[in-house]
Structure formats: C-alpha cells, structure tokens
Design a protein around this motif. Structure first.
Motif, PDB file in Angstrom:
ATOM      1  N   ARG A  56       0.827  -1.200   0.000  1.00 23.38           N
ATOM      2  CA  ARG A  56       0.000   0.000   0.000  1.00 23.38           C
ATOM      3  C   ARG A  56       0.867   1.258   0.000  1.00 23.38           C
ATOM      4  O   ARG A  56       0.527   2.270  -0.635  1.00 23.38           O
ATOM      5  CB  ARG A  56      -0.930  -0.003   1.212  1.00 23.38           C
ATOM      6  CG  ARG A  56      -2.159  -0.862   1.027  1.00 23.38           C
ATOM      7  CD  ARG A  56      -3.228  -0.190   0.176  1.00 23.38           C
ATOM      8  NE  ARG A  56      -3.911   0.848   0.909  1.00 23.38           N
ATOM      9  CZ  ARG A  56      -5.008   0.665   1.628  1.00 23.38           C
ATOM     10  NH1 ARG A  56      -5.557  -0.535   1.700  1.00 23.38           N
ATOM     11  NH2 ARG A  56      -5.580   1.662   2.260  1.00 23.38           N
ATOM     12  N   ASP A  60       0.779   4.220  -2.816  1.00 20.10           N
ATOM     13  CA  ASP A  60       0.608   5.641  -2.502  1.00 20.10           C
ATOM     14  C   ASP A  60       1.685   6.492  -3.163  1.00 20.10           C
ATOM     15  O   ASP A  60       1.425   7.632  -3.567  1.00 20.10           O
ATOM     16  CB  ASP A  60       0.626   5.852  -0.991  1.00 20.10           C
ATOM     17  CG  ASP A  60      -0.646   5.362  -0.315  1.00 20.10           C
ATOM     18  OD1 ASP A  60      -1.636   5.113  -1.024  1.00 20.10           O
ATOM     19  OD2 ASP A  60      -0.650   5.215   0.923  1.00 20.10           O
ATOM     20  N   ARG A  63       0.573   6.660  -6.905  1.00 22.02           N
ATOM     21  CA  ARG A  63      -0.767   7.148  -7.208  1.00 22.02           C
ATOM     22  C   ARG A  63      -0.792   8.557  -7.810  1.00 22.02           C
ATOM     23  O   ARG A  63      -1.600   8.821  -8.712  1.00 22.02           O
ATOM     24  CB  ARG A  63      -1.632   7.097  -5.929  1.00 22.02           C
ATOM     25  CG  ARG A  63      -3.097   7.454  -6.173  1.00 22.02           C
ATOM     26  CD  ARG A  63      -3.740   6.415  -7.091  1.00 22.02           C
ATOM     27  NE  ARG A  63      -5.095   6.806  -7.455  1.00 22.02           N
ATOM     28  CZ  ARG A  63      -5.397   7.534  -8.519  1.00 22.02           C
ATOM     29  NH1 ARG A  63      -4.440   7.996  -9.304  1.00 22.02           N
ATOM     30  NH2 ARG A  63      -6.652   7.804  -8.808  1.00 22.02           N
ATOM     31  N   THR A  97      -8.131   4.952  -2.798  1.00 20.43           N
ATOM     32  CA  THR A  97      -7.382   4.960  -4.053  1.00 20.43           C
ATOM     33  C   THR A  97      -8.058   5.789  -5.133  1.00 20.43           C
ATOM     34  O   THR A  97      -7.400   6.269  -6.054  1.00 20.43           O
ATOM     35  CB  THR A  97      -7.174   3.509  -4.544  1.00 20.43           C
ATOM     36  OG1 THR A  97      -6.632   2.726  -3.478  1.00 20.43           O
ATOM     37  CG2 THR A  97      -6.233   3.448  -5.724  1.00 20.43           C
TER      38      THR A  97
END
Length: 292
Positions: A56, A60, A63, A97
């Motif tokens: 995760r 990030d 993203r 997300t």
C-alpha cells in the motif's frame, strides 16, 4: 481523518484511448524507480487490503503519477453469499485509491466457507442472472459506483446452460447498470477450448457498456488424451489475440486497455513495449485515439 485512512485527492482519469500495465508486487521497485510512460496501472484488490502494508505504501507513492484500475479476483459474485468483510475491505480500498474503474469476474470462488483460489465458471441460467444481479447491486451500493464485470476463461461449459453468455452479460447491464470488462485472451481461449465462434459473441455484446479491455498471454497444454488452451498470464500476448483486439477496437472504439501479466514477469520495459504496441494498434484502427 489521519494519513493512514485519507483518500488520495489528486486522482487521475484516463481518456478512452489510454493504455495501462498491471502493477504486480514483485515489480514495485521497478515501477517506483522507472515510472514507466503508461497512462494507468491496475492492481489486484486483495494484494492491497492491508492499509499498513509495504504494497500500500508503494501504491501511494505511484498514485500521483497514474490513474488506477482496481481488479478484484476473490469476491466471487456467483457465490451463494458474498463475504462481507471482503466487501468492506474493497470499499475502503476504493475510497482511498479513487480508481477510475473497479472490476470483478463473472464466476464463483468458494462454498460453505471454503475458498478455492480459482475463478470457477457459472452456468448460464436465469438463476445465475438473478443471483449475480443481486450481488452486483449490493457491491455497487457498498462501493458507491458502478462495477465492471469480466467474463472469464472457462475450462468447462454446463449442460444446464440456457442463456448465451453475451446475452447474460447484456442482461446484467440492463438490470444493474454495471459495465463490462472484455478480455480478448479469455474470448480467444474459450473459442479454442469449446469450439465457439468469437464473432457470435462480438455480434451480441453491448459495446456501449464495455469500459476496459484486457490483453494477456496464453498457451496450449498437450496431454496424452487431449489438449487445452490456458489463460496463463505468463507470456507475451499472442498474435491471434492481437488480431482479435484489432477487431474489438473496430467495433467498440478506443477503450482503456491493459497489458495483464501475473507470472514469469519480464523486465518492466518488455511490458511497456507491449503497451506501446497496443497504443499503435488503437491509433491505426482509430486515427488519433491518444490520451490527452
């Protein structure tokens, strides 16, 4: 809201002619170092449910630079009942997300608490249509957006089948407002294993509902008493699948397209090369179909 649960606010949304690659955990370092020149990445939802995981954290980091597609593989829309904890984890991942699409498979994955780790085919019946419609509506209400449904590579057909697969998918769209994810490799594998004509499927499917296309590798397994085509996701896209992709583009128009590789992962640049090939095909079929 703390940093661990805050949704990413600078979400990107790709145009119709965009190309992506599947983000797989073994390639995270390459992704964060190289930042490949593609328009979106796809994640398998279940690999990112843990909010405190390194996966995760890597997502990030990436993203802000890419649009994201979330692809679920374990929910089992055809199961007798949905796993509510799984669905809640999907809801939380979607909220953080902000993907441009969320997809799942037309399949079942478990029974009476047992999970089989496979995408198992559904019979094409009114009972399946009713059950899957109810489950799609539940998922959409929980995640707060439409879901894309992907027909799978199925290694058997049922004697109980009463509805054409494309008609079943169209009916799901009508009943639930969901969209469709069309995997050209699945279509090719099913045509070879079951003697089905992919043109029949393409003539029936509602292309206005198709919001994403997948392309993956496949191969032929030979046995003493027969052979079977496998949707293996472990090698480059076959020439026959590229040809089918061109035909889909001619019928559907430009659609976000993903190069899907899950095993035997090559250097990331090889997947970028396939993505660029898909972009060129899209441009050839629909001149100027580039992301802006």
């Amino acid at each position: 809201m703390d940093q661990g649960t805050r949704a990413v606010n600078n979400a990107k949304t790709p145009d119709g002619g965009c190309i992506g690659i599947g983000l797989r955990v073994p390639q995270h370092r390459e992704w964060t170092q190289l930042k490949p020149p593609v328009d979106f990445l796809e994640i398998h939802a279940e690999n990112y449910f843990d909010a405190g995981s390194p996966a995760r954290a890597d997502l990030d980091l990436l993203r802000p630079d890419y649009a994201v597609s979330i692809h679920g593989v374990g929910l089992g829309l055809g199961n007798a009942a949905l796993n509510i904890r799984h669905l809640q984890s999907l809801r939380d991942l979607v909220a953080r997300t902000e993907p441009f699409v969320v997809s799942e498979h037309l399949c079942w994955t478990g029974l009476q608490g047992a999970y089989f780790n496979h995408l198992l085919p559904m019979p094409f019946t009114e009972e399946t249509l009713a059950r899957v419609s109810d489950h799609i509506e539940l998922v959409q209400s929980v995640i707060g957006r439409p879901l894309l449904i992907e027909p799978i590579a199925a290694y058997l057909r049922y004697q109980e089948d009463r509805i054409n697969e494309a008609d079943l998918l169209n009916a799901l769209v009508d009943r639930t407002g969901c969209g469709l994810l069309l995997d050209a490799t699945n279509l090719y594998v099913n045509s070879r294993n079951h003697g089905e004509n992919p043109q029949t499927f393409l003539e029936k499917i509602r292309f206005s509902a198709v919001e994403e296309i997948h392309l993956a590798g496949c191969h032929l397994n030979q046995f003493q008493d027969g052979r079977v085509w496998i949707d293996s996701h472990d090698r480059p896209v076959a020439d026959e699948v590229w040809a089918l992709y061109r035909q889909i583009l001619s019928l559907a128009g430009p659609r976000p397209t993903l190069i899907e590789r899950d095993a035997n992962l090559p250097p990331l640049q090889e997947l970028v090369d396939e993505a660029e090939h898909a972009q060129l095909l899209m441009m050839n079929v629909h001149e100027g179909a580039l992301c802006r």
